[in-house]
Structures are given as C-alpha cells and as structure tokens.
Design a protein around this motif. Structure first.
Motif, short mmCIF file in Angstrom:
data_model
loop_
_atom_site.label_atom_id
_atom_site.label_comp_id
_atom_site.label_asym_id
_atom_site.label_seq_id
_atom_site.Cartn_x
_atom_site.Cartn_y
_atom_site.Cartn_z
N CYS A 107 1.05 -1.24 -0.18
CA CYS A 107 -0.05 -0.08 0.04
C CYS A 107 0.92 1.34 -0.16
O CYS A 107 0.51 2.25 -0.63
CB CYS A 107 -1.07 0.08 1.16
SG CYS A 107 -1.94 -1.48 1.32
N PHE A 108 1.81 1.38 0.73
CA PHE A 108 2.76 2.67 1.10
C PHE A 108 3.85 2.55 0.12
O PHE A 108 4.59 3.69 0.27
CB PHE A 108 2.79 3.03 2.33
CG PHE A 108 3.54 2.05 3.30
CD1 PHE A 108 5.30 1.93 3.00
CD2 PHE A 108 3.13 1.20 4.15
CE1 PHE A 108 5.98 1.21 3.62
CE2 PHE A 108 3.96 0.24 5.02
CZ PHE A 108 5.47 0.22 4.61
N ALA A 112 4.41 3.28 -9.35
CA ALA A 112 3.87 4.18 -10.64
C ALA A 112 2.25 4.35 -10.50
O ALA A 112 1.74 5.49 -11.34
CB ALA A 112 4.03 3.20 -11.91
N GLY A 113 1.75 3.63 -9.54
CA GLY A 113 0.18 3.95 -9.53
C GLY A 113 -0.73 2.71 -9.47
O GLY A 113 -0.05 1.70 -10.20
N LEU A 114 -1.64 2.75 -9.12
CA LEU A 114 -2.78 1.71 -9.15
C LEU A 114 -3.95 1.99 -10.17
O LEU A 114 -4.68 2.92 -9.93
CB LEU A 114 -3.18 1.28 -7.85
CG LEU A 114 -4.35 0.51 -7.81
CD1 LEU A 114 -3.80 -1.15 -8.14
CD2 LEU A 114 -4.96 0.17 -6.36
N CYS A 115 -3.94 1.32 -11.20
CA CYS A 115 -5.08 1.61 -12.24
C CYS A 115 -6.50 1.27 -11.62
O CYS A 115 -6.49 -0.06 -10.98
CB CYS A 115 -4.83 0.54 -13.57
SG CYS A 115 -3.21 1.15 -14.40
N LEU A 116 -7.33 2.03 -11.88
CA LEU A 116 -8.68 1.79 -11.26
C LEU A 116 -9.53 1.42 -12.29
O LEU A 116 -9.78 2.07 -13.34
CB LEU A 116 -9.20 3.00 -10.74
CG LEU A 116 -8.50 3.51 -9.39
CD1 LEU A 116 -9.11 4.84 -8.90
CD2 LEU A 116 -8.37 2.46 -8.26
N ASP A 166 -13.43 -2.20 2.85
CA ASP A 166 -14.59 -2.86 2.07
C ASP A 166 -14.85 -2.32 0.52
O ASP A 166 -15.70 -3.32 0.10
CB ASP A 166 -15.73 -2.52 3.01
CG ASP A 166 -16.41 -0.90 2.88
OD1 ASP A 166 -15.27 -0.09 2.95
OD2 ASP A 166 -17.54 -0.68 3.09
N ILE A 167 -14.51 -1.33 0.28
CA ILE A 167 -14.85 -1.11 -1.36
C ILE A 167 -13.51 -0.91 -2.02
O ILE A 167 -13.33 -0.08 -3.01
CB ILE A 167 -15.68 0.10 -1.55
CG1 ILE A 167 -14.81 1.48 -0.60
CG2 ILE A 167 -16.86 -0.15 -0.71
CD1 ILE A 167 -15.45 2.89 -1.04
N ARG A 168 -12.51 -1.46 -1.49
CA ARG A 168 -11.06 -1.31 -2.15
C ARG A 168 -11.16 -1.73 -3.62
O ARG A 168 -11.99 -2.70 -4.15
CB ARG A 168 -10.12 -2.26 -1.33
CG ARG A 168 -10.10 -3.75 -1.42
CD ARG A 168 -9.32 -4.22 -0.27
NE ARG A 168 -9.47 -5.59 -0.16
CZ ARG A 168 -10.37 -6.61 0.11
NH1 ARG A 168 -11.46 -5.76 0.83
NH2 ARG A 168 -10.22 -7.76 0.20
N PRO A 169 -10.26 -1.49 -4.34
CA PRO A 169 -10.08 -1.70 -5.87
C PRO A 169 -9.85 -3.36 -6.15
O PRO A 169 -9.46 -4.04 -5.07
CB PRO A 169 -8.89 -1.04 -6.46
CG PRO A 169 -8.69 0.10 -5.47
CD PRO A 169 -9.12 -0.33 -4.17
N THR A 171 -7.84 -4.95 -8.00
CA THR A 171 -6.44 -5.54 -7.69
C THR A 171 -6.05 -5.58 -6.33
O THR A 171 -5.31 -6.48 -5.96
CB THR A 171 -5.59 -4.16 -8.56
OG1 THR A 171 -6.02 -4.17 -9.91
CG2 THR A 171 -4.10 -4.74 -8.50
N CYS A 172 -6.66 -4.78 -5.48
CA CYS A 172 -6.05 -4.93 -4.16
C CYS A 172 -6.54 -6.18 -3.49
O CYS A 172 -5.98 -6.86 -2.65
CB CYS A 172 -6.48 -3.43 -3.27
SG CYS A 172 -5.76 -2.04 -3.89
#
Length: 225
Positions: A107-108, A112-116, A166-169, A171-172
């Motif tokens: 998480c931290f 490059a970032g997490l595609c949503l 509870d609403i995480r992406p 990918t997570c």
C-alpha cells in the motif's frame, strides 16, 4: 548428435513437458488440490527425503530475493481456467492458507500507481466524492483510465489499515495474486515483494512433489501410447 539435433531434441522435450502440465491441469485439477489438502506430500517426501533437502535450500534462497528484487513466484496450485468448472479450487485453497501480515508494503510502497477499473472508480467516488478521488488520481489519456497515486492515500500507516477496505479496488482484493507466469501458465503466481506470499511459497514448497508425481504419471502414460 550435432548442435542442431541437440537443440531439436531439447525443444521436443520442452514441448512434451508443457503438454503434460497442461494435460495435468485439465484432468487432475481437483484431484491435485485434494491431494494437497490431505497432505500427501508428506508421504512422498518420506520416500524421497533427498528431494526435500535439495529443493528447500535452493528454493528458499530464491524466494527470499523477492525482498529486494521484483519478480513473481509460481505456486504449486492450479490457476483458474474459464473452461474448467472446478478450477477455482486452487484459488480457494490459496486464500485459506494465505495469511496477510498487515505490513502495508503493497500500500505505501512508492510506485507507478494503481489502475482503477471503471467499477472501482465509481464505487470509491460514491463513498468519498468524485472531486476528492480525482485529486488523488492522475488520468492516463492513452489508456482512458484513472490511476491512483502511490503511496496509497487510503492506507493509514499508523493503524496499518485501509480506510476503504470494504470497497477497495479489485487489484487490491486479489493481491498478492498476479497473472500466471509465461513459463508456468497453469499455476497461480504471486508477487514476491509480499512477505506473506513469500512465506506461503516456502510453506507449500513440498506440494511441488505432488505436481511432479502427477506429471511423471501422465508422461509415462503418453510415452506408452
């Protein structure tokens, strides 16, 4: 045998091994998971104790490299196959055995970032508001997708918790599972950066002897045909 003949023989052997692995995945997916649940690896390892010693020392060292070197680890569990009705069993056993250490590295850690996915964006925006979510993302015009900046703004480092768990992406929710490796397309793969994934890879190392045993049986059947 000259060099070209040797290369051809090696390619044929590689093709045969790949064929056997695919065949095993299609025919023995459920049986393979059942054998691992029942601990049949312990019986096989008693019959071949040298396998345990050699594999453990060599593989543990490779697995531990995931602490510093980014790569994926193939697990001795069948990957999901849309054409097979029972192919979720490997994934289910994975989540039964996987134990998140709540370290927050996924998480931290800067990246490059997490595609949503579109569904991810809409679900999170409904909770926190579109304006705030857009401020936490950057928009990739080439892919027409929102990318959540890293380190993740929703990770509470002091509490080691996700504020939107509870609403995480998606990918997570799937992490540390990654797409299967090219050389092992029938097996689940995990991100070696995750310490819990590395631990599970070590704990299930003995399960590979079940895979190898099943592959050997199928190979013998093919060679007798």
């Amino acid at each position: 045998m000259d060099g070209s003949d040797g290369a051809a023989a090696s390619n044929r052997e590689g093709d045969q091994i790949t064929r056997v692995r695919i065949l095993c995945h299609r025919l023995l997916c459920s049986a393979c998971v059942k054998q691992k649940r029942e601990g049949q690896d312990a019986i096989l390892l008693q019959e071949r104790p040298h396998w345990s010693v050699q594999k453990r020392a060599e593989q543990f060292q490779k697995i531990d490299q995931g602490e510093k070197i980014p790569f994926d680890i193939a697990l001795p569990l069948p990957a999901r196959d849309a054409e097979l009705p029972d192919s979720d069993e490997g994934v289910r056993l994975f989540w039964e055995r996987f134990s998140c250490q709540h370290c927050g590295r996924c998480c931290f850690n800067p990246g490059a970032g997490l595609c949503l996915e579109k569904e991810d964006f809409e679900r999170i925006a409904k909770r926190i508001g579109r304006r705030r979510l857009r401020a936490l993302c950057k928009y990739d015009r080439c892919q027409s997708i929102w990318i959540l900046r890293q380190p993740c703004p929703f990770y509470d480092k002091s509490r080691k918790k996700c504020e939107i768990y509870d609403i995480r992406p998606l990918t997570c929710a799937k992490y540390p599972l990654h797409p299967p490796l090219k050389e092992m397309p029938c097996n689940l793969a995990v991100d070696a950066f995750c310490p819990a994934a590395r631990q599970l890879a070590k704990e299930t190392l003995g399960w590979w002897i079940i895979c190898e045993n099943n592959w050997a049986k199928l190979l013998g059947m093919l060679q007798r045909r």
